[in-house]
Design a protein around this motif. Structure first.
Motif, PDB file in Angstrom:
ATOM      1  N   THR A 199       0.830  -1.203   0.000  1.00 35.68           N
ATOM      2  CA  THR A 199       0.000   0.000   0.000  1.00 35.68           C
ATOM      3  C   THR A 199       0.867   1.256   0.000  1.00 35.68           C
ATOM      4  OG1 THR A 199      -0.149  -0.105   2.424  1.00 35.68           O
ATOM      5  CG2 THR A 199      -1.929  -1.114   1.166  1.00 35.68           C
ATOM      6  N   ILE A 200       2.000   1.207   0.722  1.00 31.17           N
ATOM      7  CA  ILE A 200       2.903   2.370   0.778  1.00 31.17           C
ATOM      8  C   ILE A 200       3.543   2.596  -0.582  1.00 31.17           C
ATOM      9  CG2 ILE A 200       4.877   3.387   1.987  1.00 31.17           C
ATOM     10  CD1 ILE A 200       4.290   1.401   4.277  1.00 31.17           C
ATOM     11  N   VAL A 201       3.937   1.510  -1.245  1.00 32.46           N
ATOM     12  CA  VAL A 201       4.557   1.633  -2.569  1.00 32.46           C
ATOM     13  C   VAL A 201       3.572   2.253  -3.558  1.00 32.46           C
ATOM     14  CG1 VAL A 201       5.515   0.337  -4.506  1.00 32.46           C
ATOM     15  CG2 VAL A 201       6.170  -0.254  -2.176  1.00 32.46           C
ATOM     16  N   LEU A 202       2.347   1.750  -3.579  1.00 30.63           N
ATOM     17  CA  LEU A 202       1.348   2.294  -4.505  1.00 30.63           C
ATOM     18  C   LEU A 202       1.037   3.751  -4.191  1.00 30.63           C
ATOM     19  CD1 LEU A 202      -1.089  -0.758  -4.777  1.00 30.63           C
ATOM     20  CD2 LEU A 202       0.440   0.116  -6.551  1.00 30.63           C
ATOM     21  N   GLN A 203       0.923   4.082  -2.909  1.00 29.73           N
ATOM     22  CA  GLN A 203       0.671   5.473  -2.511  1.00 29.73           C
ATOM     23  C   GLN A 203       1.820   6.383  -2.929  1.00 29.73           C
ATOM     24  OE1 GLN A 203      -1.370   6.954   0.859  1.00 29.73           O
ATOM     25  NE2 GLN A 203      -2.825   6.459  -0.741  1.00 29.73           N
ATOM     26  N   GLY A 204       3.060   5.891  -2.741  1.00 26.74           N
ATOM     27  CA  GLY A 204       4.216   6.696  -3.103  1.00 26.74           C
ATOM     28  C   GLY A 204       4.278   6.967  -4.594  1.00 26.74           C
ATOM     29  N   LEU A 205       4.062   5.952  -5.403  1.00 28.29           N
ATOM     30  CA  LEU A 205       4.104   6.129  -6.855  1.00 28.29           C
ATOM     31  C   LEU A 205       2.986   7.054  -7.327  1.00 28.29           C
ATOM     32  CD1 LEU A 205       4.904   2.454  -7.943  1.00 28.29           C
ATOM     33  CD2 LEU A 205       6.476   4.395  -7.854  1.00 28.29           C
ATOM     34  N   LEU A 238       9.166   8.614   1.138  1.00 28.54           N
ATOM     35  CA  LEU A 238       9.795   9.849   0.654  1.00 28.54           C
ATOM     36  C   LEU A 238       9.021  10.420  -0.536  1.00 28.54           C
ATOM     37  CD1 LEU A 238      12.284  11.825   0.495  1.00 28.54           C
ATOM     38  CD2 LEU A 238      13.274  10.174  -1.090  1.00 28.54           C
ATOM     39  N   LEU A 239       8.558   9.558  -1.429  1.00 30.86           N
ATOM     40  CA  LEU A 239       7.799  10.024  -2.587  1.00 30.86           C
ATOM     41  C   LEU A 239       6.490  10.669  -2.155  1.00 30.86           C
ATOM     42  CD1 LEU A 239       8.266   7.001  -5.025  1.00 30.86           C
ATOM     43  CD2 LEU A 239       9.559   9.137  -4.956  1.00 30.86           C
ATOM     44  N   GLY A 251       6.269  15.861 -14.115  1.00 32.18           N
ATOM     45  CA  GLY A 251       5.393  14.741 -13.841  1.00 32.18           C
ATOM     46  C   GLY A 251       6.127  13.452 -13.525  1.00 32.18           C
ATOM     47  N   PHE A 252       5.448  12.349 -13.744  1.00 34.84           N
ATOM     48  CA  PHE A 252       6.001  11.049 -13.360  1.00 34.84           C
ATOM     49  C   PHE A 252       7.232  10.692 -14.181  1.00 34.84           C
ATOM     50  CE2 PHE A 252       5.766   6.277 -13.134  1.00 34.84           C
ATOM     51  CZ  PHE A 252       6.087   6.199 -11.783  1.00 34.84           C
ATOM     52  N   ALA A 253       7.325  11.208 -15.400  1.00 37.06           N
ATOM     53  CA  ALA A 253       8.522  10.956 -16.205  1.00 37.06           C
ATOM     54  C   ALA A 253       9.760  11.523 -15.519  1.00 37.06           C
ATOM     55  CB  ALA A 253       8.360  11.552 -17.593  1.00 37.06           C
ATOM     56  N   ALA A 254       9.617  12.707 -14.889  1.00 36.67           N
ATOM     57  CA  ALA A 254      10.736  13.287 -14.147  1.00 36.67           C
ATOM     58  C   ALA A 254      11.028  12.467 -12.886  1.00 36.67           C
ATOM     59  CB  ALA A 254      10.429  14.733 -13.780  1.00 36.67           C
ATOM     60  N   THR A 255       9.974  11.941 -12.264  1.00 31.97           N
ATOM     61  CA  THR A 255      10.174  11.062 -11.110  1.00 31.97           C
ATOM     62  C   THR A 255      10.994   9.843 -11.497  1.00 31.97           C
ATOM     63  OG1 THR A 255       8.084  11.751 -10.090  1.00 31.97           O
ATOM     64  CG2 THR A 255       8.998   9.655  -9.381  1.00 31.97           C
ATOM     65  N   VAL A 256      10.667   9.246 -12.641  1.00 29.80           N
ATOM     66  CA  VAL A 256      11.432   8.087 -13.121  1.00 29.80           C
ATOM     67  C   VAL A 256      12.880   8.480 -13.390  1.00 29.80           C
ATOM     68  CG1 VAL A 256      11.663   6.460 -15.050  1.00 29.80           C
ATOM     69  CG2 VAL A 256       9.422   6.892 -14.031  1.00 29.80           C
ATOM     70  N   GLY A 303       8.352   2.076 -13.909  1.00 30.16           N
ATOM     71  CA  GLY A 303       7.647   2.811 -12.867  1.00 30.16           C
ATOM     72  C   GLY A 303       7.998   2.468 -11.442  1.00 30.16           C
ATOM     73  N   GLY A 304       8.998   1.611 -11.199  1.00 32.21           N
ATOM     74  CA  GLY A 304       9.334   1.209  -9.837  1.00 32.21           C
ATOM     75  C   GLY A 304      10.499   1.995  -9.261  1.00 32.21           C
ATOM     76  N   GLN A 305      10.510   2.160  -7.929  1.00 31.14           N
ATOM     77  CA  GLN A 305      11.618   2.880  -7.307  1.00 31.14           C
ATOM     78  C   GLN A 305      12.737   1.917  -6.938  1.00 31.14           C
ATOM     79  OE1 GLN A 305       8.829   2.280  -5.500  1.00 31.14           O
ATOM     80  NE2 GLN A 305       9.311   1.995  -3.349  1.00 31.14           N
ATOM     81  N   SER A 306      13.589   2.296  -6.003  1.00 37.56           N
ATOM     82  CA  SER A 306      14.820   1.549  -5.731  1.00 37.56           C
ATOM     83  C   SER A 306      14.572   0.219  -5.041  1.00 37.56           C
ATOM     84  CB  SER A 306      15.754   2.392  -4.859  1.00 37.56           C
ATOM     85  OG  SER A 306      16.156   3.548  -5.540  1.00 37.56           O
ATOM     86  N   MET A 307      15.542  -0.679  -5.246  1.00 38.15           N
ATOM     87  CA  MET A 307      15.587  -1.958  -4.538  1.00 38.15           C
ATOM     88  C   MET A 307      16.850  -2.015  -3.697  1.00 38.15           C
ATOM     89  SD  MET A 307      14.181  -4.687  -7.300  1.00 38.15           S
ATOM     90  CE  MET A 307      14.963  -3.845  -8.643  1.00 38.15           C
ATOM     91  N   ASN A 308      16.809  -2.868  -2.683  1.00 46.63           N
ATOM     92  CA  ASN A 308      17.909  -2.907  -1.723  1.00 46.63           C
ATOM     93  C   ASN A 308      17.830  -4.195  -0.912  1.00 46.63           C
ATOM     94  OD1 ASN A 308      15.835  -0.394  -0.760  1.00 46.63           O
ATOM     95  ND2 ASN A 308      15.786  -2.284   0.408  1.00 46.63           N
TER      96      ASN A 308
END
Length: 389
Positions: A31-37, A84-85, A94-99, A264-269
């Motif tokens: 839910t946090i990932v979807l909210q952040g994106l 953070l997002l 927009g989202f392109a800049a986020t990517v 469309g996904g953020q970082s992995m770790n």
């Protein structure tokens, strides 16, 4: 027969631990990932694509690392990065800049593995300032349960009671069970979309690079990922007797983050909390066989990723404040850990509090989010006080 039982147990025990780790990790944070994106400008389709890309890519990396290294190295998404997002919002472009910001963070993670000097410089960022920045980012979202209680008391109260009771009797399942209760309440109170139309499909997002997104998203995402995920993840591995070479881990997770970013996904770790399930004795008495748990978790994540569009459609139909409340509950342990880490050294408390205050303010300057300015303000004050002494 006894030998056959032990042979089956060699696979059943780590497989069950890995499946549990994946289900708990996914249910606690999707839910946090979807909210952040979504907060960063993604459409519901792009957010679902990002969640699916993260699950599939980290699953493939987990399988490769487990089978190749024979070490229980668990890979996950950056949950604090998703928070953070939410705090940063949509950048110009927009989202392109986020990517584009995601790709900057991925490049920095790879650089930390390719260039040891850069990795050592990153490690010299005071942990108190990094923790205070993270705490500031998480603070507003962790207030969501209170706001939801004021606006939607009869829907929020069962979730809070469930969370508190599960903390008391089965702490590991507190957030997943709360998510299940939330899903039941949403299904009861909200008209749901046609889930049959939510078949998973990846969506390529062409990045747009801008200085604003690089500074307000890319750099803080990298710092948060390293400080709040990779370092604790390494501590979990070392606490269980493993000492992996960090360079290939950073390189491959950076590469995986770059691939996921394009969809469309953020970082992995490295995983931290759920990693303990795969690296500890719960996975297998023999440390040399615990890698099987991470392989099982990786396969489970790939299967869960195929349902990302269904999860996104369900979340999109829910009251946003209710979803934020569940996300806030899930992030409370991260907030507590960040606050404890930030205030550990008495001599750094003023710079730390300044970092936290600026990061939590929600106020940015020159189009750059507050997380970056909090780190700059706290670092400047820390240098000033050191020179004065």
């Amino acid at each position: 027969m006894a030998g056959q039982g032990r042979g089956a147990g060699d696979f059943i025990q780590p497989a069950s631990a890995g499946i549990l780790a994946a289900v708990v990790g996914f249910a606690s944070a999707f839910t946090i990932v979807l909210q952040g994106l979504t907060a960063a400008g993604a459409t519901p389709v792009q957010a679902a694509s990002g969640l699916m890309a993260l699950c599939v890519v980290k699953g493939l990396i987990g399988i490769q690392m487990g089978l190749y290294n024979r070490l229980p190295i668990s890979i996950t998404w950056s949950t604090p990065g998703a928070a953070l997002l939410i705090a940063t919002g949509v950048p110009v472009g927009g989202f392109a800049a986020t990517v584009g910001g995601f790709l900057v963070a991925a490049s920095l993670i790879m650089l930390a593995g390719l260039w040891p000097l850069f990795g050592r410089l990153v490690a010299r960022i005071p942990i108190g300032l990094a923790s205070a920045m993270l705490a500031g980012v998480l603070f507003d979202l962790c207030l969501a349960p209170v706001r939801s209680m004021a606006a939607l008391p009869w829907l929020t109260l069962p979730i809070l009671l469930t969370w508190a009771l599960m903390l008391r009797f089965a702490r590991l399942y507190a957030v997943p069970v709360s998510v299940a209760v939330t899903a039941a309440l949403i299904g009861w109170s909200t008209p749901l979309p046609d889930l049959a139309a939510a078949w998973p499909r990846p969506e390529l997002v062409l990045p747009v690079f801008s200085l604003e997104a690089a500074i307000s998203i890319g750099l803080p995402l990298f710092i948060v990922t390293m400080a709040s995920q990779n370092i604790p993840g390494l501590a979990v591995l070392r606490g269980n007797g493993y000492d992996p070479d960090t360079r290939p881990i950073f390189i491959i997770t950076g590469m995986g983050s770059a691939v996921a970013a394009l969809f469309g996904g953020q970082s992995m770790n490295l995983a931290a909390i759920t990693a303990a399930l795969c690296a500890g004795p719960e996975a297998h008495p023999d440390p040399g066989k615990r890698y099987r748990a991470t392989v099982a978790a990786a396969i489970t994540y790939i299967l869960l990723g195929l349902g990302a569009s269904y999860a996104a459609a369900f979340i999109a139909a829910a009251p946003p404040l209710l979803i934020q409340a569940v996300a806030g509950l899930a992030l409370l342990p991260s907030l507590a850990s960040a606050l404890a880490g930030s205030l550990a050294k008495e001599a750094e408390r003023l710079p730390v509090i300044l970092t936290f205050t600026v990061a939590a303010s929600g106020i940015g300057f020159f189009g750059i989010g507050p997380a970056f300015w909090g780190l700059i303000a706290g670092g400047a004050l820390m240098l000033c006080l050191k020179k004065r002494r």
